[in-house]
Enzyme design. Structure first.
Site, PDB file in Angstrom:
ATOM      1  N   SER A 118       0.832  -1.202   0.000  1.00 28.71           N
ATOM      2  CA  SER A 118       0.000   0.000   0.000  1.00 28.71           C
ATOM      3  C   SER A 118       0.871   1.258   0.000  1.00 28.71           C
ATOM      4  O   SER A 118       1.665   1.462  -0.914  1.00 28.71           O
ATOM      5  CB  SER A 118      -0.947  -0.050   1.195  1.00 28.71           C
ATOM      6  OG  SER A 118      -1.886   0.979   1.166  1.00 28.71           O
ATOM      7  N   HIS A 144      -7.406  -5.487  -0.267  1.00 28.76           N
ATOM      8  CA  HIS A 144      -6.175  -4.809   0.132  1.00 28.76           C
ATOM      9  C   HIS A 144      -5.426  -5.503   1.266  1.00 28.76           C
ATOM     10  O   HIS A 144      -4.192  -5.469   1.314  1.00 28.76           O
ATOM     11  CB  HIS A 144      -6.515  -3.372   0.538  1.00 28.76           C
ATOM     12  CG  HIS A 144      -5.406  -2.402   0.349  1.00 28.76           C
ATOM     13  ND1 HIS A 144      -4.871  -2.104  -0.890  1.00 28.76           N
ATOM     14  CD2 HIS A 144      -4.714  -1.643   1.249  1.00 28.76           C
ATOM     15  CE1 HIS A 144      -3.911  -1.204  -0.752  1.00 28.76           C
ATOM     16  NE2 HIS A 144      -3.785  -0.915   0.532  1.00 28.76           N
TER      17      HIS A 144
END
EC number: 3.1.1.13
Length: 399
Positions: free
Chosen positions: A174, A374
């Site tokens: 990320s 994610h």
């Protein structure tokens, strides 16, 4: 919306207290909920080291190290070095909060690597400065710009000096990829010290981001500051730890806590180890600055990969010697790069990933995992065989 969320939390707390008093069923609390990262590493039988590193602008960062695995402790020779960098609102615990056979930090150590884990300024373990305190606004005047410009060079150079190695493998998740793309494209000398860049759920553009974070990002800057202040954003706290160990250990509420983990990122609850939810929620969120969140807000509004906009031509000129924020060009980065993305990732959207792939000059590998969101990259039950083994194979191929 803020009052509704507060009301929900109050109801959960009251219901939990009533449930406990009347003998409601709780699952056992994992001992790691009250441990720091070094203690978690030692708990699983791995050697643990901790270092403090000072950046050029005075921030003091914590680095965690697993110098070798449980299976190769007798091998005293130098090992290839891996640096793991967490994402937004996270910390180094992300890499070791699953079981030992499913956490990337432990798997890499047992595979023969010297594993280092970074902590960005302002999170739970990097809240010190040479001259500033966390009570001062100046301490929190940073975004992912400074993490790329100061945190990564300080951490990586310290690791290389300590180990005597010339290069490291860099694994970012990320925002850990965001600062990697900035640092390795803007600082050529640092880029030469990266053997290979492993970008997990990379975030550069957020043009197609469907996360609720994108909706927050469209709010005016003044409103965001009015809601959250000028200092820290979502730090770990005693109250969050209490929720993790009392609310999230309740049989009925455990699934709700798991779903809250997915609220910002996408849903794949079947791939989450529900028995570890209390460990996740007592370490994450780990905090960042409101200014960092404003920077992400600007990325949503302006749809540009650029430095922080200080809000006026005069302020931008003071910081950048030009009246507008400089843009970052991923194409300037020559580091060999492998990318993994998720088909259900709300933050690193498929369309944004496709744009990024065209900008990576030295792309050596890309795989999209259709069902993943994610957080599957750090906590997914199937991550060891769908991702981590492939990372190790690529590291050995490019050693």
């Amino acid at each position: 919306m803020k009052m509704r969320f507060l009301g929900l939390v109050v109801c959960l707390v009251l219901w939990t207290l009533h449930s406990e008093a009347s003998g409601g069923k709780l699952t056992a609390v994992n001992p790691e909920t009250n441990m720091n990262v070094s203690e978690i590493i030692s708990y699983w039988g791995f050697p643990s080291e901790e270092y403090l590193v000072e950046t050029e602008d005075g921030y003091i960062l914590c680095l965690n190290r697993i110098p070798h695995g449980r299976k190769n402790h007798s091998d005293k020779g130098p090992k290839p070095v891996v640096f793991l960098q967490h994402g937004l609102l996270a910390d180094s615990s992300n890499w070791v909060t699953n079981l030992a056979n499913s956490s990337l930090g432990f798997i890499l150590a047992d595979a023969g690597f010297d594993v280092w884990m970074g902590n960005s300024r302002g999170n739970t373990w990097s809240r010190k400065h040479k001259t500033l305190s966390v009570s001062q606004d100046e301490f929190w005047a940073f975004s992912y710009d400074e993490m790329a410009k100061y945190d990564l060079p300080a951490s990586i150079n310290f690791i290389l000096n300590k180990t005597g190695q010339e290069q490291v493998y860099y694994v970012g998740h990320s925002q850990g990829t965001t600062i990697g793309f900035i640092a390795f494209s803007q600082i050529p000398e640092l880029a030469k010290r990266i053997k290979m860049f492993f970008a997990l759920a990379p975030v550069v553009s957020v043009d197609f981001c469907t996360s609720p974070m994108a909706k927050l990002g469209r709010l005016p800057d003044l409103l965001i500051k009015d809601l959250f202040g000028d200092k820290e954003f979502l730090p770990q706290s005693a109250f969050l730890k209490w929720l993790g160990t009392h609310v999230c250990t309740h049989v009925i509420l455990k699934e709700l806590c798991g779903n809250l983990c997915f609220l910002l990122c996408g849903f794949n609850e079947r791939n989450l180890n529900m028995s570890r939810v209390d460990v996740y929620t007592t370490h994450s969120p780990a905090g960042t600055s409101v200014q960092n969140m404003l920077h992400w807000s600007q990325a949503v509004k302006f749809q540009k990969f650029q430095a922080f906009d200080w809000g006026s031509s005069a302020k931008n000129y003071f910081h950048y010697n030009q009246s507008y924020p400089p843009t970052y060009n991923v194409k300037d980065m020559l580091v060999p790069t492998a990318v993994w993305s998720g088909g259900h990732d709300w933050l690193a959207d498929v369309y944004d990933i496709n744009i990024l792939l065209t900008q990576i000059t030295n792309l050596v590998f890309h795989e999209s995992i259709p069902e993943w969101e994610h957080l599957d990259f750090i906590w997914g039950l199937d991550a060891p065989w769908r991702l981590y083994n492939k990372i190790i194979n690529l590291m050995k191929k490019y050693q």
